[in-house]
Design a protein around this motif. Structure first.
Motif, mmCIF file in Angstrom:
data_model
loop_
_atom_site.group_PDB
_atom_site.id
_atom_site.type_symbol
_atom_site.label_atom_id
_atom_site.label_comp_id
_atom_site.label_asym_id
_atom_site.label_seq_id
_atom_site.Cartn_x
_atom_site.Cartn_y
_atom_site.Cartn_z
ATOM 1 N N ALA A 98 0.920 -1.346 -0.498
ATOM 2 C CA ALA A 98 -0.537 -0.359 -0.107
ATOM 3 C C ALA A 98 0.414 1.874 0.035
ATOM 4 O O ALA A 98 0.596 2.230 -0.995
ATOM 5 C CB ALA A 98 -0.680 -0.001 1.517
ATOM 6 N N LEU A 99 2.167 1.558 0.562
ATOM 7 C CA LEU A 99 2.750 2.267 0.935
ATOM 8 C C LEU A 99 3.191 2.496 -0.546
ATOM 9 O O LEU A 99 3.622 3.542 -1.186
ATOM 10 C CB LEU A 99 4.031 2.040 1.734
ATOM 11 N N SER A 100 3.963 1.456 -1.400
ATOM 12 C CA SER A 100 4.501 1.902 -2.648
ATOM 13 C C SER A 100 3.140 2.497 -3.479
ATOM 14 O O SER A 100 3.919 2.709 -4.055
ATOM 15 C CB SER A 100 4.550 0.485 -2.942
ATOM 16 N N GLU A 101 2.470 1.753 -3.499
ATOM 17 C CA GLU A 101 0.924 2.704 -4.037
ATOM 18 C C GLU A 101 0.972 3.882 -4.115
ATOM 19 O O GLU A 101 0.583 4.964 -5.060
ATOM 20 C CB GLU A 101 0.116 1.537 -4.201
ATOM 21 N N LEU A 102 0.422 4.146 -3.152
ATOM 22 C CA LEU A 102 0.720 5.876 -2.654
ATOM 23 C C LEU A 102 1.689 6.567 -3.260
ATOM 24 O O LEU A 102 1.171 7.766 -3.753
ATOM 25 C CB LEU A 102 0.857 5.751 -0.965
ATOM 26 N N ILE A 103 3.005 6.009 -3.199
ATOM 27 C CA ILE A 103 3.897 6.299 -3.569
ATOM 28 C C ILE A 103 4.027 7.220 -4.773
ATOM 29 O O ILE A 103 4.129 7.973 -5.964
ATOM 30 C CB ILE A 103 5.587 6.484 -2.931
ATOM 31 N N ALA A 104 3.455 5.686 -5.668
ATOM 32 C CA ALA A 104 3.377 5.653 -6.961
ATOM 33 C C ALA A 104 2.194 6.824 -8.083
ATOM 34 O O ALA A 104 2.379 7.033 -9.222
ATOM 35 C CB ALA A 104 3.410 3.945 -7.627
ATOM 36 N N ALA A 105 1.041 6.473 -6.713
ATOM 37 C CA ALA A 105 0.132 7.765 -7.324
ATOM 38 C C ALA A 105 0.459 8.875 -7.020
ATOM 39 O O ALA A 105 -0.853 9.890 -7.145
ATOM 40 C CB ALA A 105 -0.545 7.224 -6.289
ATOM 41 N N LYS A 106 1.916 9.225 -7.002
ATOM 42 C CA LYS A 106 1.830 10.894 -5.888
ATOM 43 C C LYS A 106 1.090 11.016 -5.246
ATOM 44 O O LYS A 106 0.419 12.121 -4.757
ATOM 45 C CB LYS A 106 2.486 12.068 -7.371
ATOM 46 N N ALA A 107 1.374 10.438 -4.111
ATOM 47 C CA ALA A 107 -0.278 10.720 -3.474
ATOM 48 C C ALA A 107 0.798 12.355 -2.170
ATOM 49 O O ALA A 107 1.864 12.709 -1.927
ATOM 50 C CB ALA A 107 -0.515 9.961 -2.009
ATOM 51 N N SER A 115 0.786 6.454 6.347
ATOM 52 C CA SER A 115 1.432 5.051 6.261
ATOM 53 C C SER A 115 2.936 4.374 6.720
ATOM 54 O O SER A 115 3.008 3.529 7.087
ATOM 55 C CB SER A 115 1.522 4.703 4.578
ATOM 56 N N ALA A 116 4.136 4.342 5.953
ATOM 57 C CA ALA A 116 5.547 4.712 6.419
ATOM 58 C C ALA A 116 5.162 4.166 8.073
ATOM 59 O O ALA A 116 6.491 3.705 8.494
ATOM 60 C CB ALA A 116 6.284 5.274 6.008
ATOM 61 N N HIS A 117 4.951 5.453 8.540
ATOM 62 C CA HIS A 117 4.855 5.298 10.626
ATOM 63 C C HIS A 117 3.826 4.128 10.619
ATOM 64 O O HIS A 117 4.536 3.685 12.064
ATOM 65 C CB HIS A 117 4.719 6.791 10.842
ATOM 66 N N SER A 118 3.256 4.118 9.886
ATOM 67 C CA SER A 118 1.847 3.032 10.368
ATOM 68 C C SER A 118 2.801 1.764 10.380
ATOM 69 O O SER A 118 2.574 0.821 10.962
ATOM 70 C CB SER A 118 0.552 2.708 9.892
#
Length: 649
Positions: A98-107, A115-118
């Motif tokens: 999920a973290l990788s997907e957020l970064i790919a989507a430029k969240a 997300s990273a801290h969780s």
């Protein structure tokens, strides 16, 4: 200024990838898993801090930095896949995806950071490692260490302007950078001090003692603040109880970032409070007095140190003190809020003591690391809303019901039995027993409150010995009642035999059983209530007490009414089973109490912890319950065989 220098990010990714390759060779050891988890945690922490410099408002601000963010996330996922398998691993991998997907989507930066801290928090829970020092660091010594080891590059005040720093490409980071400092925890600084950044001018200081590395991390964490901030933070700490609740101990001071704290209070207050606590970490221990989780952590570290030195006796004593004197007083409030967390702490404490007893130092160290993380969860659970009146009411009510039902079953059972036997003249002994027990409970409260502090070991010994005594008496009573339930001709037996059998000595035995059954529960209830009274919600505490007494009165009335209408043979038959079950329950509780007091050894096993049934995950408690159960079943079977045999005329 960039959140992290370009070379640092590149070499950090390289270090993480190399760690991934090497970790596949040695994951069988718990220490290796802990080291790998630390590296992955550090990677996630940097990603959370630096992503905002790569992407803003859905647009890439720096292509090279954005590519590194994607590489960081991918590396974290690969490192997770190399960790030893645990039930938590699939969820960790899902979060990494999920973290990788957020970064790919430029969240946006906050979503990625959350997300990273969780994921980092879940990682520590699954593969624990220490989150804080065992005692407050010495910042006076830290200043000397910083000047000797860090100032040449980072500058005397941490601005990154040291004489050697000008020759480095790129230059050292500035600890005074406020933007970066807001999202940086002391734990993150400790990780960098301990591991360094391989292949760069930033070395590892692993040769320094652990307490010195923690001191350096705390000192570096103060360099973005000034004296005015610290003064305002001290004022907030002194006048606001909620401020102390935010930093209940050193673990909170080491792991909480200013940015995270700003979500719970105003940014200025968060900044000032962080400035004060990092400059004076000792206040987190002083705020909670000599006991509590601070003491539990200290005793646990002292116990480990004694174990490593080969001092088994002292290691065991200190391990017991960590639970009895540190954690146990917090049980009432935690039981009302999070029973699952309480059970997890108690099971981990049992695992730690079991590892010490068997001389398995690596297992003891792993259990201690897990406890350190669990204590941080307890801190969070008992944090700002610690004095919530509803929580106090629920705790008061549930404690009284939990402790009172067992005593009620025994006392009401004796009363019903004597009424059935038409021996009301002996009822005075039963009633006298529980009345004296209540009076002694009041005396216990006065002694514990005004005169002396009853130690954790004394509590457990009292509960353990009284539970075993009651179990033995109840087992014998249960077998006797079952024998009579198979004999028939109840009325004749009661009239011809019972009156003669009920001697003065037997009546006093009923008094003793009534007293022990009630006092063991009153003793624990009084001590729990004394702990709850510290929250200051006396009205809620009293309300829970009154409510619990009302419920117990209803239960007693229903039991007496039901037993009065029941045929005497059936009454004795059902009562004998109930009494035998109570004996099994109390046998488990008695052995568990003596284990927690250090009188008996504890051998952890995979077994459910169901306290209401006296079940605990240790071989000794399980064996004790099995022995009592076997005796009860064998006695019942023998009674049934004898009842079927023809009687001689």
């Amino acid at each position: 200024m960039k959140m992290l220098s370009l070379w640092a990010r590149r070499f950090l990714a390289m270090t993480a990838l190399l760690a991934l390759w090497s970790s596949s060779l040695a994951w069988a050891a718990d220490s290796a898993a802990s080291d790998q988890a630390k590296q992955t945690w550090q990677l996630l922490d940097y990603l959370a801090v630096d992503y905002g410099g790569a992407v803003s408002d859905g647009k890439v601000q720096s292509a090279s930095e954005y590519e590194e963010m994607k590489e960081f996330a991918a590396t974290a996922g690969q490192q997770l896949a190399a960790l030893p398998s645990t039930p938590a691993l699939p969820e960790l991998q899902r979060q990494a995806t999920a973290l990788s997907e957020l970064i790919a989507a430029k969240a946006d930066a906050k979503a990625v950071a959350d997300s990273a801290h969780s994921l980092a928090a879940a990682l520590v829970k699954a593969y624990p490692f220490p989150l804080s020092p065992s005692k407050p660091p010495d910042l006076v010594r830290a200043k000397v260490l910083f000047e000797a080891n860090c100032a040449a590059c980072h500058g005397a005040t941490g601005r990154g302007d040291g004489p050697l720093g000008a020759k480095l490409t790129p230059p050292p980071i500035a600890f005074t950078d406020r933007d970066r400092a807001r999202s940086r925890s002391v734990l993150a600084l400790y990780q960098v001090v301990s591991q360094g950044v391989a292949g760069t001018p930033m070395p590892s200081f692993a040769t320094l003692p652990d307490e010195d590395r923690w001191a350096l991390a705390f000192f570096a964490g103060t360099l973005s603040h000034d004296d005015a901030m610290r003064t305002r933070g001290e004022q907030s700490w002194g006048r606001d109880a909620a401020a102390k609740a935010v930093f209940p101990d050193l673990a909170a001071a080491a792991t909480l970032t200013e940015a995270a704290l700003s979500e719970r209070m105003s940014p200025d207050t968060a900044r000032d409070l962080t400035a004060y606590v990092r400059s004076h970490p000792e206040v987190t221990v002083a705020a909670n007095g000599p006991g509590g989780l601070g003491l539990a952590r200290t005793r646990l570290q002292e116990s480990l140190a004694a174990a490593r030195a080969g001092d088994q006796a002292n290691a065991t004593r200190l391990g017991l003190s960590a639970y009895l004197d540190g954690f146990e007083p917090l049980e009432p409030a935690l039981r009302a809020r999070n029973q699952v967390l309480l059970t997890e702490v108690e099971n981990s404490m049992l695992a730690y003591r079991g590892a010490l007893a068997s001389g398995k130092l690596e297992q003891a160290d792993a259990a201690a690391q897990k406890l350190d993380y669990l204590f941080a969860q307890v801190d969070s659970e008992l944090g700002a809303d610690k004095a919530d009146p509803l929580t106090t009411f629920i705790a008061s009510l549930t404690i009284l019901l939990r402790e009172g039902v067992e005593a009620l079953l025994i006392v009401v059972g004796m009363v019903a039995f004597l009424k059935k036997a038409e021996r009301r003249d002996v009822l005075a002994y039963v009633h006298g027993g529980w009345i004296v027990a209540l009076a002694c409970g009041g005396l216990t409260w006065a002694v514990a409150t005004y005169f002396v502090s009853i130690s954790g070991a004394s509590r457990e010994v009292t509960e353990g010995v009284s539970s075993l005594f009651a179990a033995i008496v109840l087992l014998s009573v249960g077998l006797w009642m079952h024998q009579k339930s198979t004999a028939g001709k109840w009325q004749a037996y009661l009239k011809e035999k019972l009156s003669a059998a009920m001697t003065g000595r037997s009546a006093w035995a009923l008094f003793a059983l009534s007293f022990i059954a009630v006092y063991r529960e009153v003793f624990e209830t009084v001590l729990f209530y004394s702990a709850l009274a510290g929250d200051g919600n006396n009205g809620a505490l009293l309300g829970g007490l009154v409510g619990g007494l009302a419920v117990l009165a209803v239960i007693a009335w229903l039991m007496l009414r039901t037993s009065a209408r029941m045929p005497i043979g059936k009454f004795f038959s059902l009562s004998s089973i109930l009494v035998a079950v109570l004996a099994v329950v109390l046998a488990g509780k008695g052995v568990a109490g003596l284990q927690e007091a250090g009188w008996l050894s504890a051998s952890p096993i995979h077994w459910p912890r169901i306290e209401v049934l006296g079940m605990y995950p240790s071989a000794e408690t399980t064996i004790a319950q099995a022995v009592v159960l076997i005796i009860a079943l064998a006695g019942f079977a023998l009674n049934s065989v004898r009842a079927r045999q023809p009687r001689s005329t």
